[in-house]
Design an enzyme around this catalytic site. Structure first.
Site, PDB file in Angstrom:
ATOM      1  N   ASN A 106       1.164  -1.165   0.107  1.00 29.67           N
ATOM      2  CA  ASN A 106      -0.082  -0.055  -0.201  1.00 29.67           C
ATOM      3  C   ASN A 106       0.782   1.078  -0.058  1.00 29.67           C
ATOM      4  O   ASN A 106       2.055   1.326   0.314  1.00 29.67           O
ATOM      5  CB  ASN A 106      -0.886   0.247   1.126  1.00 29.67           C
ATOM      6  N   SER A 135       5.038   6.702   1.881  1.00 29.73           N
ATOM      7  CA  SER A 135       5.669   5.664   2.413  1.00 29.73           C
ATOM      8  C   SER A 135       4.872   4.340   1.697  1.00 29.73           C
ATOM      9  O   SER A 135       3.656   4.387   1.381  1.00 29.73           O
ATOM     10  CB  SER A 135       5.332   5.344   3.741  1.00 29.73           C
TER      11      SER A 135
HETATM   12  C1  GRF Z   1      -2.886   8.719  -2.456  1.00 32.78           C
HETATM   13  O1  GRF Z   1      -2.411   9.967  -1.791  1.00 32.78           O
HETATM   14  C2  GRF Z   1      -2.332   7.545  -1.660  1.00 32.78           C
HETATM   15  O2  GRF Z   1      -1.254   7.850  -0.958  1.00 32.78           O
HETATM   16  C3  GRF Z   1      -3.526   7.272  -0.609  1.00 32.78           C
HETATM   17  O3  GRF Z   1      -4.431   7.670  -1.391  1.00 32.78           O
HETATM   18  C4  GRF Z   1      -4.328   8.576  -2.389  1.00 32.78           C
HETATM   19  C5  GRF Z   1      -4.752   7.909  -3.771  1.00 32.78           C
HETATM   20  O4  GRF Z   1      -4.702   8.792  -4.739  1.00 32.78           O
HETATM   21  N1  GRF Z   1      -3.516   5.890  -0.285  1.00 32.78           N
HETATM   22  P1  GRF Z   1      -5.143   8.486  -6.224  1.00 32.78           P
HETATM   23  O5  GRF Z   1      -6.390   7.613  -6.277  1.00 32.78           O
HETATM   24  O6  GRF Z   1      -4.027   7.127  -6.600  1.00 32.78           O
HETATM   25  O7  GRF Z   1      -4.854   9.409  -7.138  1.00 32.78           O
END
Ligand code: GRF
Length: 206
Positions: A106, A135
């Site tokens: 993730n 991260s």
């Molecule tokens: C990102 O900031 C990711 O780190 C977090 O959710 C957001 C998703 O953005 N888990 P996207 O849908 O990939 O544009």
């Protein structure tokens, strides 16, 4: 390695994973995209890239177990070996995680273990941090508590708003996530190795 990307919304990280795969000899191949949200705009990237995609609407299932069982059917049908969560907004159960142990990663927009969960950039600004970042980690059943794989930091500037900080962090996410997925798919990085290193580091510092 056959990889599924799970999304819930915009999908900009999915787009960066697909772009990296196209431009490099990546060790991963995105062969499936799943979304729990029917309206997720990120599904357009799957469509554009001719990657099979399905919506598994969590609200249609009576339990988390039933929702995850429905996803599992797609994962098995597409011979998935690795799962990348890219803005997937459901917590996975410990039985799902156990089944996929070491094969789910993730990305989170903070320097974990600081600021897990939602509203990350707001919390970073409120805490007056000088640095933030992103991260990538192996998922466990906690909220952003899994073993860290890679991080990139960015400065927090005096005039930053949530939006400007989010944008700076997101640019780094789009570099870090594909690179890390590639390393995991090549087995250059494994959960077992990280766990062993962590233990031996502890041992030597004590
Ligand atoms: C990102 O900031 C990711 O780190 C977090 O959710 C957001 C998703 O953005 N888990 P996207 O849908 O990939 O544009």
């Amino acid at each position: 390695m056959n990889t599924a990307v799970l999304i819930s919304g915009r999908g900009s990280n999915l787009a960066s994973l697909l772009a990296y795969e196209k431009a490099n000899k990546a060790n991963y191949r995105i062969v499936l995209v799943l979304s729990n949200e029917p309206e997720a705009s990120g599904l357009a990237y799957a469509k554009e890239n001719k990657v099979p995609y399905y919506v598994v609407p969590h609200r249609d299932y009576q339990s988390k177990q039933a929702f995850e069982a429905a996803m599992q059917v797609y994962l098995e049908k597409h011979n998935i070996e690795l799962i990348a969560l890219a803005g997937f907004m459901r917590l996975l159960s410990s039985s799902f995680i156990t089944r996929w142990q070491g094969r789910v990663i993730n990305i989170h927009p903070s320097l974990l273990p600081d600021f897990p969960g939602l509203n990350t950039h707001k919390k970073v600004l409120q805490a007056k941090k000088k640095e933030s970042g992103c991260s990538v980690f192996f998922v466990d059943s906690g909220i952003d508590t899994g073993l860290l794989i890679n991080q990139t930091s960015v400065p927090v500037l005096v005039n930053d708003t949530e939006e400007t900080l989010a944008k700076r962090v997101l640019q780094e996410e789009h570099i870090l996530f594909p690179k890390t997925l590639d390393q995991v798919a090549s087995k250059q990085i494994t959960l077992e190795n990280l766990q062993t290193n962590k233990q031996s580091n502890k041992f030597t510092t004590n």
